[in-house]
Motif scaffolding. Structure first.
Motif, short mmCIF file in Angstrom:
data_model
loop_
_atom_site.label_atom_id
_atom_site.label_comp_id
_atom_site.label_asym_id
_atom_site.label_seq_id
_atom_site.Cartn_x
_atom_site.Cartn_y
_atom_site.Cartn_z
N LYS A 63 0.94 7.10 -9.99
CA LYS A 63 0.39 7.20 -8.64
C LYS A 63 -0.79 6.24 -8.50
O LYS A 63 -1.65 6.17 -9.38
CB LYS A 63 -0.08 8.63 -8.37
CG LYS A 63 1.03 9.67 -8.37
CD LYS A 63 0.48 11.05 -8.11
CE LYS A 63 1.58 12.11 -8.12
NZ LYS A 63 1.05 13.48 -7.90
N ASP A 64 -0.84 5.56 -7.37
CA ASP A 64 -1.93 4.60 -7.18
C ASP A 64 -3.30 5.26 -7.12
O ASP A 64 -4.32 4.63 -7.37
CB ASP A 64 -1.69 3.73 -5.93
CG ASP A 64 -1.56 4.56 -4.65
OD1 ASP A 64 -1.53 5.80 -4.73
OD2 ASP A 64 -1.48 3.94 -3.57
N ASP A 90 2.44 3.22 -4.59
CA ASP A 90 2.32 4.27 -3.58
C ASP A 90 3.69 4.90 -3.41
O ASP A 90 4.60 4.30 -2.82
CB ASP A 90 1.84 3.66 -2.26
CG ASP A 90 1.65 4.72 -1.17
OD1 ASP A 90 1.90 5.92 -1.44
OD2 ASP A 90 1.26 4.35 -0.04
#
Length: 226
Positions: A63-64, A90
């Motif tokens: 996950k960013d 994302d």
């Protein structure tokens, strides 16, 4: 690559000291060329353990939000995860799955190792859930062999996937790798949904055999929602 070598040199001894990991079958990971590592996902530290127990650097999607923090803790997390091979994506919205798939394809076409959790999320209760077919599409698009693996005991070390890992007697981690799976017989069939499901189920069957988990034939996200 230098940062990965540094991280492994610094954290490897701590991993061996506190968790006494038992690594089984690591020699089954091909030494060169594209490889997909596909395994179960029990807790947050799975993605910290896997890069530290393999000779080759493992790239994986994360996950960013793990690398966007501006605090000291956030910067340290970003330094660690990107150094270990995490590629921030994302994954929210309709294009998240496509972005993750294309990122994995690029990693493999560059001849690297790509790690993936076919369940798509952490198990909510320690059981193994139905795999998503992105793993099959990657294997068929790139021709990369799939090496199944099993994380065992990480959920006891870090119950619930949050908080600091626990140490103590009986809290030992095992990472077990299976034989490479070759799906070249399905070349050119990466858009056939029946083939994709068959390949995914074969991978998950091997993960189940390695981990000893009970299998549940629904997606983990559905189980969490329920």
């Amino acid at each position: 690559m230098r940062r990965f070598v540094l991280i492994r040199a610094v954290l490897g001894p701590f991993l061996r000291l506190f968790f006494r990991p038992r690594i089984e079958g690591a020699e089954r990971i091909p030494g060169t060329g594209p490889v997909i590592l596909a395994g179960n996902h029990l807790t947050f530290i799975d993605s910290m353990i896997l890069p530290l127990v393999t000779e080759r650097q493992v790239f994986f999607i994360g996950k960013d939000e793990y690398v966007t923090g501006t605090s000291l803790k956030g910067r340290l997390m970003a330094w660690f995860f990107t150094g270990c091979g995490m590629i921030p994506v994302d994954r929210d919205g309709g294009r998240g799955g496509v972005a993750a798939l294309m990122t994995g394809r690029r990693v493999l076409e560059q001849g690297n190792v790509f790690g993936i959790y076919p369940e798509g999320t952490r198990s909510p209760d320690g059981r193994l859930y139905r795999g998503r077919t992105g793993i099959a599409r990657l294997a068929l698009m790139t021709g990369a062999p799939v090496v199944p693996f099993a994380m065992i005991g990480t959920d006891r070390v870090q119950p619930g996937g949050s908080g600091l890992p626990r140490v103590g007697p009986g809290l030992r981690i095992t990472v077990r790798f299976g034989e490479p799976l070759d799906f070249s017989r399905y070349e050119g069939m990466d858009r056939d949904r029946y083939v994709l499901r068959a390949v995914t189920d074969e991978v998950m069957s091997e993960v189940m055999r390695l981990s000893g988990q009970e299998y549940v034939d629904i997606y983990a996200t559905k189980a969490k929602a329920a």
